[in-house]
Design an enzyme around this catalytic site. Structure first.
Site: not given
Length: 736
Positions: A478, A548
Site C-alpha cells: 500500500d 477503496d
C-alpha cells in the site's frame, strides 16, 4: 519485416499488424513524421510533409528557417530552435543555455526488444515477437546524444517508444524536459479521452473535443495518482465502442507524468507524453546516461473497444510476469472493513474458520499487525509483530490459518514512516524533507527517501525477516499519501530535482527484489485504493486494488473506466458489507458478487456477522467465479452499457478467443415503471454460428441474431433474475 528503411528516400516504415507508422530524414538532418494509421502498401509518402510548399526548406531558403521549423512535423522536437510548439526535449547546458538541436546520425534495426535499465517495460514472447529500431540523434553543440527507441509488435497494433540520452561531451549538462514520445497529426478533428477522478472515484471517463491550444492531464504528486491516469486517447469525433479510428497512449511509469495534445496555429495536433517536466531536472556528467520510460501506442480502426482489447492482450502477455500471469488468483477475504484496527488472533481466526467452511481460499491480514499500531497515527516503518494483538506471534496465526486449508496474506506500507516509530526516531533524515521547513503530514505519516539504497535495504531486511519466518503467500503493498517538501538529505544541491524520479526508481528496485526473491508470492499493489493503477506497477504486480470504494454501483463506472486500458484480470475487486462503508448504499449480495466477478474476486467483510442469507450465497458465488474466471481472465472484453451516458443500467461481455462461449452480465441500476423489457444487442460472437444459453440448451439462436437483433432483459428475468433497483443477471452462451 516489421521495420524497413528505404535508403533512396531515407524513410522508415514501422508495421505493427494492421498499423503503419512512417517518418523520414529530412534534408539529411531532421526527422520528420510522415504517417500514423491504417496500413498502406506505399514505402514512401513524402508528399505528406509538403516540403515543396511555402515556407521553403532551409536548404533552399535559409531566410525562412524559423518559419519552416515552426511548421515541420518533428519526430522528436527540441526547445529553442524556432519550433514554438510543445517540445519533447529541453536542456540546460554548462553555459546556462536551454537550446538543443538534435540531428540524425545513424540507425540500426534488430530483432527483439531491449529492457530499459531500472524501468519496467513490455517484453516479447514467442506468441508476441517484436522488432526494434534505434535512431541516434546528436546535438553537436552540447554533445548530447539521444537514441530514439521504437519497438514494433508484429501481431498486435502496438508500437512502443522510449529515449536514451548520453552526454558525449566533457562538460556537464542538465535535462529539464525529457519526454518519451511525440506524435504529429495533420488535423485537429479529434476528441480526447482521459481517465480522471479522486479517492474512491478513480478512472472516470471524460471525453471532449480538442480546441486550439493545449489540453493536458498530469500528475505532480509523486505517483500516477487518483486524479489523472497516465492514459489518453485521441479519436475521431464519431468514434464509439465499435467504430472509428482511435490512437491510445499509455505511460509505463508510476510517478509524475504529462500527456498533452496541442492544436497548433495551422490546425494540426501534436501529442506528447512522458515524465512531467514540472520540478524535474537530471544532471548528466560526461559519459552518463538517462533512460526515459516507455510509452505504449495502440492504434484501432474499429473503435474504442478494439483499442482496449489490444491493450488487454499486450499487458496480459507482454507486461505481467510471474507465477500468476496465466493463473486464477486465490479467492481471498481481507479483514480491513471487517475489523479495521480492532482485532486480535482469536478474532482473525474466527473469520478464517468461517471463511474456510464457505470455500474462501486465503485470509489477508491488513493494517494494524505491526509495531504498536492501534490506529493510523503510529508504527509505519516498524515491521515487527505487535504481539499484544497477535498473541503467540504471526507464525502461530499463519500456521493456524494454513491448518484450515487456507493461504495467508499480509499488508505492508513499505514506503512510509510514522513520526511515532522506532525507525523515525533513529533516522529522522530518512524521510523526504527540506531542511529547515515544516514537514507536511498526511494520514499521520511521512514518505521514506527511496532514492537512498540504505533506506531500501533497511526496509527490505525487515520485510524479509517477516517473510522468512512465516508462510506468507500474498502481499498487499500500500501507499497512502503523496510527496511534499521533496528534498533528500543524501543528494547534492545540483541533483535535488532528480528525487522525484529517483524515488520511483527506488520503488521499482524494491519491488524487483521482492518478486525475484519470492517468486511464488502474489503481489497486489494499492495506493489509497487506485492511485497507482498504471502499467509500471503491473510489471511487478499482476493485480492492483481498483478503488477503496467497493460499492457495487460505484464500481460500475470505476471498472468500466479502468477497462478502457487495463485488463479486467488486473482489477482488485471484492464483495463488501452493506450499508457500504464508503457511500452507505445497500445493494443485493448477488449483485455485489456479479460486479466483483469482473475482477480478481474476494470478500471485504466480517463473514461471521453478515446475514445468514448472504452467508449462504457465498459457496455458490465462489463456484460461479471459478467456472467463469478462465473466460474473464483470457477472453475478449466488450463494453455494452455505459453508466457515464445512461446511469440506469450497465452490461458487458467476455467472449472466448475462438468464439466458443460468452459470458453476458447485466445490472439494472434503476427500475423503469410501466415500460417493457430492455433490448440489448450482444457483441463479439460468431455471426455464422448458433448459440444456446446454458439454462435453455434446446433454444438455438444465431450469433447474427444475438448481435443484430439482441435479447430482452426483462423485469422479472427468471426466479433469480432482475428484481428492482441494483439487481443483476448473468447469461452463459455456448456455441452449438
Amino acid at each position: 519485416m516489421s521495420i524497413t528503411y528505404n535508403e533512396k528516400s531515407r524513410s522508415f516504415k514501422l508495421r505493427a499488424n494492421n498499423t503503419d507508422y512512417m517518418f523520414k530524414v529530412i534534408n539529411g538532418e531532421y526527422l520528420g513524421h510522415v504517417y500514423y494509421g491504417k496500413k498502406v502498401p506505399d514505402e514512401d509518402m513524402d508528399w505528406l510533409l509538403r516540403l515543396d510548399e511555402s515556407p521553403f526548406t532551409p536548404e533552399t531558403n535559409n531566410r525562412d528557417r524559423a518559419v519552416y521549423l515552426d511548421t515541420t512535423p518533428f519526430e522528436y522536437p527540441c526547445f529553442g530552435i524556432g519550433d514554438y510548439r510543445e517540445s519533447a526535449l529541453k536542456i540546460l547546458d554548462s553555459e546556462g543555455m536551454s537550446t538543443c538541436d538534435l540531428r540524425y546520425v545513424s540507425h540500426k534495426i534488430y530483432e527483439g526488444k531491449p529492457a530499459l535499465e531500472g524501468l519496467p517495460a513490455t517484453f516479447t514472447t514467442d506468441k508476441s515477437p517484436a522488432q526494434t529500431l534505434e535512431v541516434t540523434m546528436l546535438d553537436a553543440h552540447t554533445g548530447l546524444e539521444a537514441v530514439l527507441v521504437y519497438s514494433v509488435f508484429e501481431n498486435l497494433d502496438v508500437i512502443t517508444r522510449s529515449v536514451r540520452f548520453r552526454n558525449t561531451s566533457d562538460k556537464p549538462l542538465k535535462l529539464t524536459r525529457a519526454l518519451s514520445a511525440c506524435v504529429e497529426f495533420d488535423h485537429d478533428k479529434f476528441d480526447m479521452i482521459t481517465l480522471n477522478g479522486s479517492w474512491a472515484r478513480e478512472r472516470h471517463i471524460e471525453r471532449a473535443p480538442l480546441h486550439h491550444g493545449k489540453q493536458s492531464i498530469d500528475s505532480c504528486r509523486g505517483e500516477s495518482s487518483h486524479q489523472n491516469n497516465p492514459f489518453a486517447a485521441l479519436c475521431e469525433h464519431n468514434a464509439d465502442e465499435d467504430r472509428g479510428e482511435v490512437f491510445g497512449f499509455n505511460f509505463v511509469y508510476s510517478g509524475n507524468f504529462i500527456a498533452q495534445a496541442e492544436v497548433t496555429q495551422h490546425k494540426k495536433t501534436r501529442f506528447v507524453m512522458g515524465i512531467n517536466p514540472l520540478d524535474f531536472e537530471w544532471l548528466l556528467e560526461s559519459g552518463e546516461t538517462f533512460t526515459a520510460p516507455e510509452v505504449v501506442m495502440v492504434h484501432s480502426d474499429e473503435g474504442i473497444g478494439k483499442m482496449s482489447r489490444i491493450f488487454h492482450d499486450l499487458y496480459r502477455e507482454n507486461l505481467i510476469r510471474g507465477e500468476y500471469k496465466n493463473k486464477r488468483r486465490p479467492i481471498l477475504i481481507n479483514n480491513w472493513e471487517a475489523t479495521y484496527f480492532d482485532f486480535n488472533t482469536d478474532k482473525i481466526l474466527s473469520i478464517a474458520k468461517e471463511a474456510s467452511k464457505l470455500g474462501i481460499e486465503m485470509l489477508v491480514l491488513d493494517d494494524g499487525w505491526f509495531g504498536h499500531r492501534d490506529s493510523d497515527n503510529s508504527s509505519l516503518g516498524d515491521w515487527f509483530v505487535y504481539e499484544k494483538k497477535l498473541q503467540g506471534g504471526l507464525k502461530h496465526l499463519v500456521d493456524e490459518v494454513n491448518k484450515l486449508g487456507m493461504k495467508f496474506g499480509l499488508w505492508f506500507e513499505p514506503e512510509m514512516v510514522s513520526p511515532d516509530s522506532d525507525l523515525y526516531r533513529a533516522h529522522p533524515d530518512w524521510a523526504i524533507q527540506i531542511k529547515g521547513r515544516d514537514m507536511t503530514l498526511c494520514r499521520e505519516q511521512y514518505v521514506l527517501d527511496y532514492s537512498r539504497k540504505e533506506v531500501r535495504d533497511y526496509v527490505y531486511s525487515m520485510m524479509k525477516n517477516i517473510l522468512d519466518n512465516a508462510n506468507i503467500e500474498y502481499i498487499k503493498w500500500d501507499m497512502n499519501r503523496q510527496l511534499t517538501e521533496v528534498g533528500s538529505a543524501a543528494l547534492p544541491a545540483e541533483r535535488q530535482r532528480e528525487l522525484w524520479h529517483r524515488y520511483v526508481l527506488g520503488v521499482y528496485d524494491l519491488m524487483g527484489r521482492l518478486t525475484t526473491d519470492y517468486p511464488h508470492i502474489l503481489l497486489e499493489n494499492c495506493s489509497g485504493g487506485g492511485a497507482r493503477f498504471d502499467p509500471g506497477i503491473l510489471y511487478f504486480s499482476p493485480q492492483i486494488w481498483c478503488s477503496d470504494d467497493t460499492d457495487a454501483i460505484e464500481r460500475l463506472k470505476i471498472q468500466h473506466g479502468t477497462s478502457i486500458c487495463y485488463p479486467c484480470s488486473t482489477m482488485g475487486a471484492h464483495v463488501s458489507d452493506c450499508p457500504n462503508h464508503t457511500v452507505g448504499r445497500n445493494t443485493p449480495f448477488r449483485t455485489r458478487g456479479h460486479v466483483a466477478m469482473v475482477g480478481t474476486f474476494g470478500y471485504e467483510l466480517d463473514v461471521t456477522r453478515i446475514p445468514q442469507e448472504d452467508r449462504d450465497m457465498i459457496p455458490a458465488q465462489i463456484d460461479e467465479f471459478k467456472k467463469y474466471n478462465p473466460l474473464v481472465r483470457t477472453g475478449d472484453h466488450y463494453r455494452i452499457g455505459n453508466m457515464f451516458e445512461d446511469n440506469t443500467w450497465d452490461a458487458w461481455m467476455f467472449v472466448a478467443k475462438d468464439k466458443s462461449e460468452a459470458l453476458f452480465e447485466f445490472v439494472q441500476v434503476m427500475a423503469r415503471p410501466n415500460m417493457r423489457s430492455r433490448r440489448i444487442k450482444l457483441k463479439g460472437l460468431d455471426p455464422d454460428a448458433y448459440y444456446y444459453e446454458e439454462s435453455e440448451p434446446d433454444k438455438l439462436i444465431s450469433g447474427a441474431a444475438l448481435m443484430n437483433a439482441g435479447i430482452n432483459c426483462a423485469k422479472a428475468w427468471g426466479a433469480d433474475g432482475i428484481k428492482g433497483d441494483y439487481s443483476s443477471k448473468i447469461l452463459h452462451y455456448i456455441k452449438h
